[in-house]
Write an enzyme that holds these catalytic residues in place. Structure first.
Site, mmCIF file in Angstrom:
data_model
loop_
_atom_site.group_PDB
_atom_site.id
_atom_site.type_symbol
_atom_site.label_atom_id
_atom_site.label_comp_id
_atom_site.label_asym_id
_atom_site.label_seq_id
_atom_site.Cartn_x
_atom_site.Cartn_y
_atom_site.Cartn_z
ATOM 1 N N LYS A 78 -0.705 40.411 -27.250
ATOM 2 C CA LYS A 78 -1.224 40.563 -28.622
ATOM 3 C C LYS A 78 -1.597 39.203 -29.203
ATOM 4 C CE LYS A 78 0.061 42.764 -33.035
ATOM 5 N NZ LYS A 78 1.144 43.462 -33.779
ATOM 6 N N SER A 154 -0.184 47.916 -35.677
ATOM 7 C CA SER A 154 -1.241 46.924 -35.573
ATOM 8 C C SER A 154 -1.532 46.464 -34.144
ATOM 9 C CB SER A 154 -0.875 45.699 -36.423
ATOM 10 O OG SER A 154 0.297 45.083 -35.930
ATOM 11 N N SER A 178 4.485 48.614 -35.473
ATOM 12 C CA SER A 178 3.254 48.211 -34.792
ATOM 13 C C SER A 178 3.242 48.305 -33.276
ATOM 14 C CB SER A 178 2.880 46.784 -35.185
ATOM 15 O OG SER A 178 2.250 46.832 -36.424
HETATM 16 N N1 GLN Z 1 1.757 49.253 -40.747
HETATM 17 C C1 GLN Z 1 2.823 48.362 -41.097
HETATM 18 C C2 GLN Z 1 2.295 47.235 -41.961
HETATM 19 O O1 GLN Z 1 1.176 47.199 -42.195
HETATM 20 C C3 GLN Z 1 3.488 47.828 -39.882
HETATM 21 C C4 GLN Z 1 2.758 46.756 -39.208
HETATM 22 C C5 GLN Z 1 3.567 46.047 -38.169
HETATM 23 O O2 GLN Z 1 4.549 46.591 -37.647
HETATM 24 N N2 GLN Z 1 3.188 44.821 -37.909
HETATM 25 O O3 GLN Z 1 2.992 46.412 -42.428
#
Ligand code: GLN
Length: 493
Positions: A78, A154, A178
């Protein structure tokens, strides 16, 4: 060669000298070339370096020298995890051109010590803020099961790369879901480790009290192997713990007879799609046939998790992202008119995307004098209540079973104008991050649109082995994990 083998199968082929690592890597790049225009998993690929390392490893094998445990398997990393001298952008314009001079500890362990090969960097929501990978400055990734739909987020690019056979292994980061959200939407496996289990050194921070780097793969066994290597104390991250790392792979085959699964009814309630609910329930029945038992557990603070999570995450983000001003970190604006503060704010205004700006503003507000007690401190108190809910539950059970996401993958663009609805997608994943617990997501079925459904197993602190063991047993029984997506739907070129 075809690229849908599991990692442990490929390792065997390499050990038996049936497969050369150069051919393995080459065939994955061919697959990337063929499928990348459809799904857009990567922000950057590193073909020359990867092929060079593959050759070195093949040469090493020829001279009968032993190589690392990962035997040259391709890994997609990532884009918020630092890889030495490789562009690391967090899918943000502000980090354009940033090449970290060091490796994240997980990269050091997987790539440098155990010979995985980093084949490229995967697409994500900018600074990991989002649930659909649509907040990337490079444009969205697309779900290989239906190209009109999001892959989750994400860590969406890691999910799509695995599902489409572009890679064998991947890394994501999980602040509020994410790793698990793309695992569920793309039909692959992802694990969010206990807070402190895996080093965060070299992970660009979004909300550091919540996040962990997590392994992603096409099956539970590969995930277990990755975690074994990644986990453990790191002198460079003072939040890592000395707790011994278990032999996760060894324990996968163990019987789950007598294991008690907690089923929290709140996780199956309003907002959870009927097909998701039914599929998860069916899998729980499968586990019962393997002599696991179930017990109802209650989770009375579920309705507060979204506001609590977002207040804490945005507050931490506003502080963590303060360093990107174009001078200390980040690319400065071209227009240098005015004083230093003008240049700082112009840089941040131009280079951060709208979701990141929204969160910095809301987080700064929640932390400001006069509102701090009302918002931030209150959120911390509710966080404790949520932790207590889990602690009560784990007095009665070994693991908690529930859906990963309330729905299957939604359409690209569907929730972009409605941030609140988008935030609500995290309702079943973010409680785990607030409590610091480990959780695994694995595919358990498909809905009538042939979209994968994710099954979530939440474990007690540092008890990754139990969720991996139960997850593995379920995966073997269901036997759907080798299904591959059609890469159709949407606007196919
Ligand atoms: N959707 C969540 C956020 O926007 C989780 C994102 C993540 O785990 N990085 O914060």
């Amino acid at each position: 060669m075809e690229t849908h083998y599991m990692g442990y199968e490929l390792i065997e082929k390499i050990q038996l000298k049936e497969l050369k690592i150069q051919d393995l890597i080459q065939s994955h790049y061919e697959r990337i070339e063929e499928t990348e225009p459809l799904i857009h998993s990567f922000t950057n690929i590193s073909k020359d370096g990867a092929l060079k390392k593959a050759k070195q490893l093949d040469d090493k094998i020829k001279t009968a020298k032993s190589i690392g445990k990962l035997h040259g398997l391709p890994i997609a990393v990532k884009d918020c995890i630092c890889v030495k001298n490789s562009p690391t952008t967090c899918a943000s314009r502000i980090l354009e051109g940033y090449h970290p001079p060091f490796n994240a500890t997980v990269v050091e362990r997987l790539v440098e010590h155990q010979d995985a090969i980093c084949i490229g960097r995967t697409n994500m929501d900018e600074f990991a803020m989002g649930s659909s990978t649509e907040n990337s400055c490079y444009g969205p990734s697309k779900n290989p099961w239906d190209l009109e739909r999001v892959p989750g987020g994400s860590s969406g690019g890691s999910g799509t790369a695995l599902a489409a056979g572009q890679t064998v292994l991947a890394l994501g980061s999980d602040t509020g879901g994410s790793v698990r959200s793309p695992a569920a939407y793309c039909g692959v496996v992802g694990l969010k480790p206990t807070y402190g289990r895996v080093s965060r050194y070299g992970l660009v921070s979004y909300a550091n009290s919540l996040e962990q780097i997590g392994p992603m793969a096409k099956c539970v066994r590969d995930c277990a192997l990755l975690l074994e290597i990644m986990a453990g104390k790191d002198e460079l991250d003072s939040t890592t713990m000395n707790t011994p790392v278990d032999d996760y792979s060894e324990e996968l085959e163990q019987s789950i007879k007598g294991k008690i699964l907690g089923v929290p009814k709140e996780f199956f309630g309003e907002g959870v799609d009927r097909q998701v609910r039914e599929s998860v329930m069916k899998s729980i029945e499968v586990l019962k046939q393997l002599d696991a038992k179930t017990v109802e557990v209650s989770f009375s603070h579920l309705e507060y998790t979204i506001p609590t999570y977002y207040l804490i995450a945005m507050s931490e983000a506003s502080s963590n992202l303060a360093r990107f001003d174009g001078l200390r970190f980040g690319k400065m604006t071209e227009n240098l008119e005015g004083d230093v503060f003008d240049v700082f704010s112009r840089t941040r205004g131009e280079k951060f995307g709208p979701e990141v700006r929204r969160r910095i503003m809301l987080g700064s507000y929640a932390l400001s004098a006069g509102y701090y007690d009302m918002f931030y401190i209150k959120a911390l108190k509710v966080r404790t209540l949520i932790k207590n809910d889990f602690q009560e539950a784990f007095k009665k059970c070994d693991a908690i079973a529930c859906p990963t996401m309330p729905t299957t993958a939604f359409k690209l663009g569907e929730l972009l104008d409605d941030p609140l609805q988008m935030y609500l997608m995290d309702v079943l994943t973010c409680p785990v991050n607030l409590a610091g617990l480990p959780a695994l997501s694995l595919p358990c079925g498909f809905d009538t649109n042939a979209l994968p459904i994710g099954f979530q197993l939440i474990g007690n602190y540092f008890d990754e082995r139990t969720i991996l063991n139960i997850g593995y047993q379920l995966e073997q029984e269901l036997d759907i994990y080798r299904k591959t997506p059609p890469l159709t739907g949407g606007n196919i070129k």
